[in-house]
Design a protein around this motif. Structure first.
Motif, PDB file in Angstrom:
ATOM      1  N   MET A   1       0.843  -1.164   0.000  1.00  0.00           N
ATOM      2  CA  MET A   1       0.000   0.000   0.000  1.00  0.00           C
ATOM      3  C   MET A   1       0.892   1.232   0.000  1.00  0.00           C
ATOM      4  SD  MET A   1      -2.983   1.232   2.650  1.00  0.00           S
ATOM      5  CE  MET A   1      -3.646  -0.380   2.718  1.00  0.00           C
ATOM      6  N   HIS A   2       0.586   2.145  -0.902  1.00  0.00           N
ATOM      7  CA  HIS A   2       1.348   3.383  -0.995  1.00  0.00           C
ATOM      8  C   HIS A   2       0.710   4.504  -0.180  1.00  0.00           C
ATOM      9  CE1 HIS A   2       4.079   2.015  -4.100  1.00  0.00           C
ATOM     10  NE2 HIS A   2       3.055   1.479  -4.725  1.00  0.00           N
ATOM     11  N   ASN A   3      -0.618   4.506  -0.122  1.00  0.00           N
ATOM     12  CA  ASN A   3      -1.321   5.617   0.513  1.00  0.00           C
ATOM     13  C   ASN A   3      -2.681   5.131   1.001  1.00  0.00           C
ATOM     14  OD1 ASN A   3      -1.809   8.228   1.284  1.00  0.00           O
ATOM     15  ND2 ASN A   3      -2.115   9.045  -0.764  1.00  0.00           N
ATOM     16  N   PHE A   4      -3.156   5.685   2.109  1.00  0.00           N
ATOM     17  CA  PHE A   4      -4.449   5.322   2.691  1.00  0.00           C
ATOM     18  C   PHE A   4      -5.114   6.599   3.168  1.00  0.00           C
ATOM     19  CE2 PHE A   4      -7.038   4.369   6.412  1.00  0.00           C
ATOM     20  CZ  PHE A   4      -7.787   3.290   5.977  1.00  0.00           C
ATOM     21  N   ILE A   5      -6.338   6.830   2.708  1.00  0.00           N
ATOM     22  CA  ILE A   5      -7.100   8.019   3.102  1.00  0.00           C
ATOM     23  C   ILE A   5      -8.472   7.563   3.579  1.00  0.00           C
ATOM     24  CG2 ILE A   5      -8.091  10.211   2.340  1.00  0.00           C
ATOM     25  CD1 ILE A   5      -5.999  10.130   0.029  1.00  0.00           C
ATOM     26  N   ASN A   6      -8.885   8.034   4.737  1.00  0.00           N
ATOM     27  CA  ASN A   6     -10.207   7.733   5.276  1.00  0.00           C
ATOM     28  C   ASN A   6     -10.928   9.063   5.451  1.00  0.00           C
ATOM     29  OD1 ASN A   6     -12.439   6.795   6.619  1.00  0.00           O
ATOM     30  ND2 ASN A   6     -11.324   5.866   8.297  1.00  0.00           N
ATOM     31  N   VAL A   7     -12.063   9.217   4.773  1.00  0.00           N
ATOM     32  CA  VAL A   7     -12.848  10.449   4.885  1.00  0.00           C
ATOM     33  C   VAL A   7     -14.227  10.108   5.426  1.00  0.00           C
ATOM     34  CG1 VAL A   7     -11.591  11.642   3.062  1.00  0.00           C
ATOM     35  CG2 VAL A   7     -13.591  10.316   2.461  1.00  0.00           C
ATOM     36  N   ALA A   8     -14.772  10.976   6.294  1.00  0.00           N
ATOM     37  CA  ALA A   8     -16.076  10.710   6.889  1.00  0.00           C
ATOM     38  C   ALA A   8     -16.800  12.007   7.200  1.00  0.00           C
ATOM     39  CB  ALA A   8     -15.922   9.893   8.171  1.00  0.00           C
ATOM     40  N   ASN A   9     -18.109  11.951   7.128  1.00  0.00           N
ATOM     41  CA  ASN A   9     -18.969  13.055   7.527  1.00  0.00           C
ATOM     42  C   ASN A   9     -19.451  12.833   8.955  1.00  0.00           C
ATOM     43  OD1 ASN A   9     -18.893  14.396   5.018  1.00  0.00           O
ATOM     44  ND2 ASN A   9     -20.432  13.005   4.195  1.00  0.00           N
ATOM     45  N   VAL A  16     -13.115   5.040   2.144  1.00  0.00           N
ATOM     46  CA  VAL A  16     -11.715   4.709   2.368  1.00  0.00           C
ATOM     47  C   VAL A  16     -11.092   4.592   0.991  1.00  0.00           C
ATOM     48  CG1 VAL A  16     -10.114   2.955   3.176  1.00  0.00           C
ATOM     49  CG2 VAL A  16     -12.114   3.539   4.549  1.00  0.00           C
ATOM     50  N   ILE A  17      -9.986   5.277   0.810  1.00  0.00           N
ATOM     51  CA  ILE A  17      -9.284   5.252  -0.465  1.00  0.00           C
ATOM     52  C   ILE A  17      -7.866   4.759  -0.197  1.00  0.00           C
ATOM     53  CG2 ILE A  17      -8.439   6.629  -2.409  1.00  0.00           C
ATOM     54  CD1 ILE A  17     -10.688   8.701  -1.461  1.00  0.00           C
ATOM     55  N   SER A  18      -7.453   3.738  -0.926  1.00  0.00           N
ATOM     56  CA  SER A  18      -6.074   3.276  -0.792  1.00  0.00           C
ATOM     57  C   SER A  18      -5.447   3.191  -2.176  1.00  0.00           C
ATOM     58  CB  SER A  18      -5.998   1.928  -0.084  1.00  0.00           C
ATOM     59  OG  SER A  18      -6.676   0.941  -0.817  1.00  0.00           O
ATOM     60  N   VAL A  19      -4.202   3.592  -2.242  1.00  0.00           N
ATOM     61  CA  VAL A  19      -3.429   3.489  -3.469  1.00  0.00           C
ATOM     62  C   VAL A  19      -2.448   2.340  -3.257  1.00  0.00           C
ATOM     63  CG1 VAL A  19      -1.840   4.664  -5.036  1.00  0.00           C
ATOM     64  CG2 VAL A  19      -3.679   5.964  -3.923  1.00  0.00           C
ATOM     65  N   GLU A  23      -3.256  -3.739  -9.507  1.00  0.00           N
ATOM     66  CA  GLU A  23      -4.516  -4.470  -9.409  1.00  0.00           C
ATOM     67  C   GLU A  23      -4.257  -5.930  -9.046  1.00  0.00           C
ATOM     68  OE1 GLU A  23      -8.459  -5.504 -12.130  1.00  0.00           O
ATOM     69  OE2 GLU A  23      -6.815  -4.355 -12.996  1.00  0.00           O
ATOM     70  N   VAL A  24      -3.204  -6.501  -9.592  1.00  0.00           N
ATOM     71  CA  VAL A  24      -2.864  -7.897  -9.290  1.00  0.00           C
ATOM     72  C   VAL A  24      -2.587  -8.068  -7.803  1.00  0.00           C
ATOM     73  CG1 VAL A  24      -1.147  -9.707  -9.694  1.00  0.00           C
ATOM     74  CG2 VAL A  24      -1.992  -8.351 -11.605  1.00  0.00           C
ATOM     75  N   THR A  25      -1.794  -7.166  -7.233  1.00  0.00           N
ATOM     76  CA  THR A  25      -1.487  -7.225  -5.808  1.00  0.00           C
ATOM     77  C   THR A  25      -2.749  -7.042  -4.979  1.00  0.00           C
ATOM     78  OG1 THR A  25       0.730  -6.371  -6.195  1.00  0.00           O
ATOM     79  CG2 THR A  25      -0.106  -6.192  -3.957  1.00  0.00           C
ATOM     80  N   SER A  26      -3.583  -6.102  -5.387  1.00  0.00           N
ATOM     81  CA  SER A  26      -4.823  -5.840  -4.658  1.00  0.00           C
ATOM     82  C   SER A  26      -5.720  -7.071  -4.644  1.00  0.00           C
ATOM     83  CB  SER A  26      -5.554  -4.658  -5.297  1.00  0.00           C
ATOM     84  OG  SER A  26      -6.713  -4.354  -4.580  1.00  0.00           O
ATOM     85  N   ASN A  29      -4.618  -9.816  -2.327  1.00  0.00           N
ATOM     86  CA  ASN A  29      -4.822  -9.537  -0.906  1.00  0.00           C
ATOM     87  C   ASN A  29      -6.291  -9.398  -0.517  1.00  0.00           C
ATOM     88  OD1 ASN A  29      -2.059  -9.456  -0.189  1.00  0.00           O
ATOM     89  ND2 ASN A  29      -1.892  -7.436  -1.104  1.00  0.00           N
ATOM     90  N   ALA A  30      -7.208  -9.649  -1.435  1.00  0.00           N
ATOM     91  CA  ALA A  30      -8.635  -9.417  -1.202  1.00  0.00           C
ATOM     92  C   ALA A  30      -9.174 -10.178   0.012  1.00  0.00           C
ATOM     93  CB  ALA A  30      -9.441  -9.763  -2.445  1.00  0.00           C
ATOM     94  N   ALA A  31      -8.780 -11.419   0.189  1.00  0.00           N
ATOM     95  CA  ALA A  31      -9.288 -12.208   1.325  1.00  0.00           C
ATOM     96  C   ALA A  31      -8.820 -11.608   2.654  1.00  0.00           C
ATOM     97  CB  ALA A  31      -8.836 -13.656   1.207  1.00  0.00           C
ATOM     98  N   LYS A  32      -7.581 -11.188   2.732  1.00  0.00           N
ATOM     99  CA  LYS A  32      -7.052 -10.593   3.967  1.00  0.00           C
ATOM    100  C   LYS A  32      -7.740  -9.259   4.252  1.00  0.00           C
ATOM    101  CE  LYS A  32      -4.292 -10.321   7.479  1.00  0.00           C
ATOM    102  NZ  LYS A  32      -4.512 -11.172   8.640  1.00  0.00           N
ATOM    103  N   VAL A  33      -7.957  -8.464   3.225  1.00  0.00           N
ATOM    104  CA  VAL A  33      -8.647  -7.182   3.399  1.00  0.00           C
ATOM    105  C   VAL A  33     -10.074  -7.415   3.905  1.00  0.00           C
ATOM    106  CG1 VAL A  33      -9.537  -5.154   2.183  1.00  0.00           C
ATOM    107  CG2 VAL A  33      -7.219  -5.959   1.742  1.00  0.00           C
ATOM    108  N   ALA A  34     -10.777  -8.382   3.336  1.00  0.00           N
ATOM    109  CA  ALA A  34     -12.130  -8.705   3.794  1.00  0.00           C
ATOM    110  C   ALA A  34     -12.116  -9.139   5.258  1.00  0.00           C
ATOM    111  CB  ALA A  34     -12.732  -9.797   2.910  1.00  0.00           C
ATOM    112  N   GLU A  35     -11.121  -9.914   5.640  1.00  0.00           N
ATOM    113  CA  GLU A  35     -10.977 -10.348   7.031  1.00  0.00           C
ATOM    114  C   GLU A  35     -10.771  -9.144   7.959  1.00  0.00           C
ATOM    115  OE1 GLU A  35      -7.684 -12.747   9.693  1.00  0.00           O
ATOM    116  OE2 GLU A  35      -7.888 -13.289   7.585  1.00  0.00           O
TER     117      GLU A  35
END
Length: 61
Positions: A1-9, A16-19, A23-26, A29-35
């Protein structure tokens, strides 16, 4: 992960925005992110849905 932004009202809505490296790496890691999001399930109406885009610009100050 290069960057992580969390915005909320104040009402709790937001994004949540992550750079990430690629796409292959993302997808790899989909199962771990879901966990990880599952650990916050008591605080969310629903699990976030991942959507991908190509980075066109990434500016900061």
């Amino acid at each position: 992960m290069h960057n992580f932004i969390n915005v909320a009202n104040e009402d709790g809505s937001g994004y949540v925005i992550s750079v990430v490296e690629s796409e292959v790496t993302s997808k790899a890691n989909a199962a771990k992110v879901a966990e990880l999001w599952g650990a916050f399930s008591d605080y969310m109406e629903a699990a976030p849905k991942a959507v991908g885009f190509d980075v066109v610009a990434n500016w900061s100050n």
